[in-house]
Design a protein around this motif. Sequence first.
Motif, PDB file in Angstrom:
ATOM      1  N   ALA A  15      23.558   0.543 -21.024  1.00 21.22           N
ATOM      2  CA  ALA A  15      22.168   0.988 -20.826  1.00 21.22           C
ATOM      3  C   ALA A  15      21.915   2.301 -21.560  1.00 21.22           C
ATOM      4  CB  ALA A  15      21.872   1.135 -19.339  1.00 21.22           C
ATOM      5  N   ALA A  16      22.877   3.215 -21.509  1.00 27.80           N
ATOM      6  CA  ALA A  16      22.723   4.505 -22.190  1.00 27.80           C
ATOM      7  C   ALA A  16      22.701   4.345 -23.710  1.00 27.80           C
ATOM      8  CB  ALA A  16      23.845   5.454 -21.773  1.00 27.80           C
ATOM      9  N   ILE A  17      23.489   3.413 -24.225  1.00 30.69           N
ATOM     10  CA  ILE A  17      23.465   3.142 -25.666  1.00 30.69           C
ATOM     11  C   ILE A  17      22.072   2.665 -26.069  1.00 30.69           C
ATOM     12  CG2 ILE A  17      24.309   1.544 -27.446  1.00 30.69           C
ATOM     13  CD1 ILE A  17      27.072   1.725 -26.000  1.00 30.69           C
ATOM     14  N   GLY A  18      21.507   1.765 -25.274  1.00 25.80           N
ATOM     15  CA  GLY A  18      20.150   1.283 -25.550  1.00 25.80           C
ATOM     16  C   GLY A  18      19.131   2.403 -25.507  1.00 25.80           C
ATOM     17  N   SER A  19      19.274   3.294 -24.536  1.00 26.96           N
ATOM     18  CA  SER A  19      18.352   4.433 -24.450  1.00 26.96           C
ATOM     19  C   SER A  19      18.441   5.291 -25.703  1.00 26.96           C
ATOM     20  CB  SER A  19      18.670   5.286 -23.221  1.00 26.96           C
ATOM     21  OG  SER A  19      18.289   4.640 -22.036  1.00 26.96           O
ATOM     22  N   ALA A  20      19.659   5.544 -26.153  1.00 22.80           N
ATOM     23  CA  ALA A  20      19.829   6.374 -27.349  1.00 22.80           C
ATOM     24  C   ALA A  20      19.195   5.723 -28.575  1.00 22.80           C
ATOM     25  CB  ALA A  20      21.309   6.629 -27.597  1.00 22.80           C
ATOM     26  N   ILE A  21      19.403   4.431 -28.729  1.00 25.52           N
ATOM     27  CA  ILE A  21      18.807   3.716 -29.869  1.00 25.52           C
ATOM     28  C   ILE A  21      17.283   3.716 -29.750  1.00 25.52           C
ATOM     29  CG2 ILE A  21      18.592   1.472 -31.000  1.00 25.52           C
ATOM     30  CD1 ILE A  21      21.546   0.965 -30.112  1.00 25.52           C
ATOM     31  N   GLY A  22      16.777   3.405 -28.562  1.00 22.80           N
ATOM     32  CA  GLY A  22      15.326   3.359 -28.357  1.00 22.80           C
ATOM     33  C   GLY A  22      14.658   4.707 -28.573  1.00 22.80           C
ATOM     34  N   GLY A  24      15.811   7.063 -30.456  1.00 24.92           N
ATOM     35  CA  GLY A  24      15.863   7.315 -31.899  1.00 24.92           C
ATOM     36  C   GLY A  24      14.741   6.620 -32.649  1.00 24.92           C
ATOM     37  N   ILE A  25      14.486   5.372 -32.298  1.00 29.39           N
ATOM     38  CA  ILE A  25      13.417   4.613 -32.958  1.00 29.39           C
ATOM     39  C   ILE A  25      12.050   5.219 -32.637  1.00 29.39           C
ATOM     40  CG2 ILE A  25      12.222   2.385 -33.006  1.00 29.39           C
ATOM     41  CD1 ILE A  25      15.024   1.105 -32.463  1.00 29.39           C
ATOM     42  N   ALA A  26      11.795   5.453 -31.354  1.00 29.12           N
ATOM     43  CA  ALA A  26      10.497   6.014 -30.949  1.00 29.12           C
ATOM     44  C   ALA A  26      10.323   7.427 -31.488  1.00 29.12           C
ATOM     45  CB  ALA A  26      10.380   6.013 -29.424  1.00 29.12           C
ATOM     46  N   GLY A  27      11.403   8.198 -31.510  1.00 33.07           N
ATOM     47  CA  GLY A  27      11.335   9.559 -32.038  1.00 33.07           C
ATOM     48  C   GLY A  27      10.994   9.582 -33.518  1.00 33.07           C
ATOM     49  N   GLN A  28      11.557   8.654 -34.270  1.00 32.72           N
ATOM     50  CA  GLN A  28      11.225   8.572 -35.690  1.00 32.72           C
ATOM     51  C   GLN A  28       9.742   8.279 -35.890  1.00 32.72           C
ATOM     52  OE1 GLN A  28      13.812   5.700 -37.544  1.00 32.72           O
ATOM     53  NE2 GLN A  28      15.649   6.800 -36.914  1.00 32.72           N
ATOM     54  N   GLY A  29       9.217   7.383 -35.046  1.00 32.21           N
ATOM     55  CA  GLY A  29       7.792   7.071 -35.134  1.00 32.21           C
ATOM     56  C   GLY A  29       6.932   8.273 -34.798  1.00 32.21           C
ATOM     57  N   VAL A  50       5.642  11.345 -24.923  1.00 29.17           N
ATOM     58  CA  VAL A  50       5.739  10.308 -23.894  1.00 29.17           C
ATOM     59  C   VAL A  50       6.341   9.039 -24.491  1.00 29.17           C
ATOM     60  CG1 VAL A  50       4.407   8.822 -22.337  1.00 29.17           C
ATOM     61  CG2 VAL A  50       3.825  11.246 -22.571  1.00 29.17           C
ATOM     62  N   PHE A  51       5.875   8.651 -25.664  1.00 27.97           N
ATOM     63  CA  PHE A  51       6.412   7.464 -26.319  1.00 27.97           C
ATOM     64  C   PHE A  51       7.871   7.673 -26.717  1.00 27.97           C
ATOM     65  CE2 PHE A  51       1.838   6.890 -27.607  1.00 27.97           C
ATOM     66  CZ  PHE A  51       1.599   5.808 -26.788  1.00 27.97           C
ATOM     67  N   ALA A  52       8.175   8.845 -27.241  1.00 23.23           N
ATOM     68  CA  ALA A  52       9.536   9.123 -27.713  1.00 23.23           C
ATOM     69  C   ALA A  52      10.547   9.144 -26.574  1.00 23.23           C
ATOM     70  CB  ALA A  52       9.562  10.451 -28.469  1.00 23.23           C
ATOM     71  N   GLY A  53      10.164   9.630 -25.411  1.00 17.27           N
ATOM     72  CA  GLY A  53      11.096   9.760 -24.299  1.00 17.27           C
ATOM     73  C   GLY A  53      11.163   8.583 -23.354  1.00 17.27           C
ATOM     74  N   ALA A  54      10.274   7.624 -23.512  1.00 14.22           N
ATOM     75  CA  ALA A  54      10.207   6.507 -22.562  1.00 14.22           C
ATOM     76  C   ALA A  54      11.523   5.731 -22.409  1.00 14.22           C
ATOM     77  CB  ALA A  54       9.071   5.562 -22.936  1.00 14.22           C
ATOM     78  N   PRO A  55      12.281   5.466 -23.469  1.00  6.59           N
ATOM     79  CA  PRO A  55      13.510   4.684 -23.292  1.00  6.59           C
ATOM     80  C   PRO A  55      14.615   5.383 -22.490  1.00  6.59           C
ATOM     81  CG  PRO A  55      12.753   4.540 -25.566  1.00  6.59           C
ATOM     82  CD  PRO A  55      11.946   5.608 -24.897  1.00  6.59           C
ATOM     83  N   LEU A  56      14.443   6.627 -22.163  1.00  6.51           N
ATOM     84  CA  LEU A  56      15.455   7.345 -21.389  1.00  6.51           C
ATOM     85  C   LEU A  56      15.653   6.739 -20.003  1.00  6.51           C
ATOM     86  CD1 LEU A  56      17.364   9.762 -21.104  1.00  6.51           C
ATOM     87  CD2 LEU A  56      15.406  11.104 -20.352  1.00  6.51           C
ATOM     88  N   THR A  57      14.634   6.135 -19.457  1.00  4.57           N
ATOM     89  CA  THR A  57      14.715   5.644 -18.079  1.00  4.57           C
ATOM     90  C   THR A  57      15.754   4.542 -17.902  1.00  4.57           C
ATOM     91  OG1 THR A  57      12.869   4.152 -18.511  1.00  4.57           O
ATOM     92  CG2 THR A  57      12.351   6.283 -17.504  1.00  4.57           C
ATOM     93  N   MET A  92      18.517  -3.809 -24.431  1.00  5.24           N
ATOM     94  CA  MET A  92      17.497  -4.438 -25.273  1.00  5.24           C
ATOM     95  C   MET A  92      16.088  -4.033 -24.842  1.00  5.24           C
ATOM     96  SD  MET A  92      19.334  -5.650 -27.502  1.00  5.24           S
ATOM     97  CE  MET A  92      17.965  -6.218 -28.476  1.00  5.24           C
ATOM     98  N   SER A  93      15.911  -3.794 -23.557  1.00  2.65           N
ATOM     99  CA  SER A  93      14.628  -3.292 -23.070  1.00  2.65           C
ATOM    100  C   SER A  93      14.321  -1.931 -23.689  1.00  2.65           C
ATOM    101  CB  SER A  93      14.659  -3.190 -21.544  1.00  2.65           C
ATOM    102  OG  SER A  93      13.565  -2.469 -21.052  1.00  2.65           O
ATOM    103  N   ALA A  94      15.331  -1.069 -23.756  1.00  2.00           N
ATOM    104  CA  ALA A  94      15.140   0.267 -24.336  1.00  2.00           C
ATOM    105  C   ALA A  94      14.855   0.188 -25.827  1.00  2.00           C
ATOM    106  CB  ALA A  94      16.374   1.134 -24.075  1.00  2.00           C
ATOM    107  N   VAL A  95      15.527  -0.708 -26.526  1.00  2.91           N
ATOM    108  CA  VAL A  95      15.282  -0.869 -27.963  1.00  2.91           C
ATOM    109  C   VAL A  95      13.852  -1.368 -28.197  1.00  2.91           C
ATOM    110  CG1 VAL A  95      15.946  -2.175 -30.026  1.00  2.91           C
ATOM    111  CG2 VAL A  95      17.706  -1.199 -28.541  1.00  2.91           C
ATOM    112  N   ALA A  96      13.444  -2.374 -27.430  1.00  2.00           N
ATOM    113  CA  ALA A  96      12.070  -2.883 -27.554  1.00  2.00           C
ATOM    114  C   ALA A  96      11.056  -1.799 -27.205  1.00  2.00           C
ATOM    115  CB  ALA A  96      11.879  -4.094 -26.640  1.00  2.00           C
ATOM    116  N   GLN A  97      11.378  -1.011 -26.197  1.00  2.53           N
ATOM    117  CA  GLN A  97      10.484   0.076 -25.798  1.00  2.53           C
ATOM    118  C   GLN A  97      10.379   1.124 -26.908  1.00  2.53           C
ATOM    119  OE1 GLN A  97      11.666   2.392 -22.318  1.00  2.53           O
ATOM    120  NE2 GLN A  97       9.709   1.827 -21.410  1.00  2.53           N
ATOM    121  N   GLY A  98      11.477   1.397 -27.574  1.00  4.74           N
ATOM    122  CA  GLY A  98      11.448   2.335 -28.691  1.00  4.74           C
ATOM    123  C   GLY A  98      10.562   1.841 -29.827  1.00  4.74           C
TER     124      GLY A  98
END
Length: 140
Positions: A15-22, A24-29, A50-57, A92-98
Amino acid sequence: MNWGMIGAGVVMGIAAIGSAIGIGIAGQGAIGAWKRCYLNNKPAPFLLVVFAGAPLTQTIYGFLLMNTMRTSTADPLFLLGLGIACGLSMCMSAVAQGKAGAAGSDALAETGKGFAQYIMVVGLCETIALFSMVFGMIVC
């Protein structure tokens, strides 16, 4: 070796790996959207955080499920499988969220409108992780 404890750790880790990836993706955007705002002499909306930090959950959900699994008396191999399955769904939820957050950042920065609609899509991605956590807690 206690496979159940490995499963508990795996759910948190994946789950934490997904958060980090998500993130990263949202932060780039968000960073790209802010850059365009600066180049066009437009105000850069702080709301993009808000968008960049959302995958942290998803990391939090993994942590909560991990704690429930640690005290479970279920079969250790079942817990290992549960940890892998729930961890991957949260990941995968975090990646999609990112990805949704990156698109929302781009759209909001360009138009200045639609935050409620964009955050709803981010929230829909979040729902998968919530379901995984709750169903995982129920079965273990």
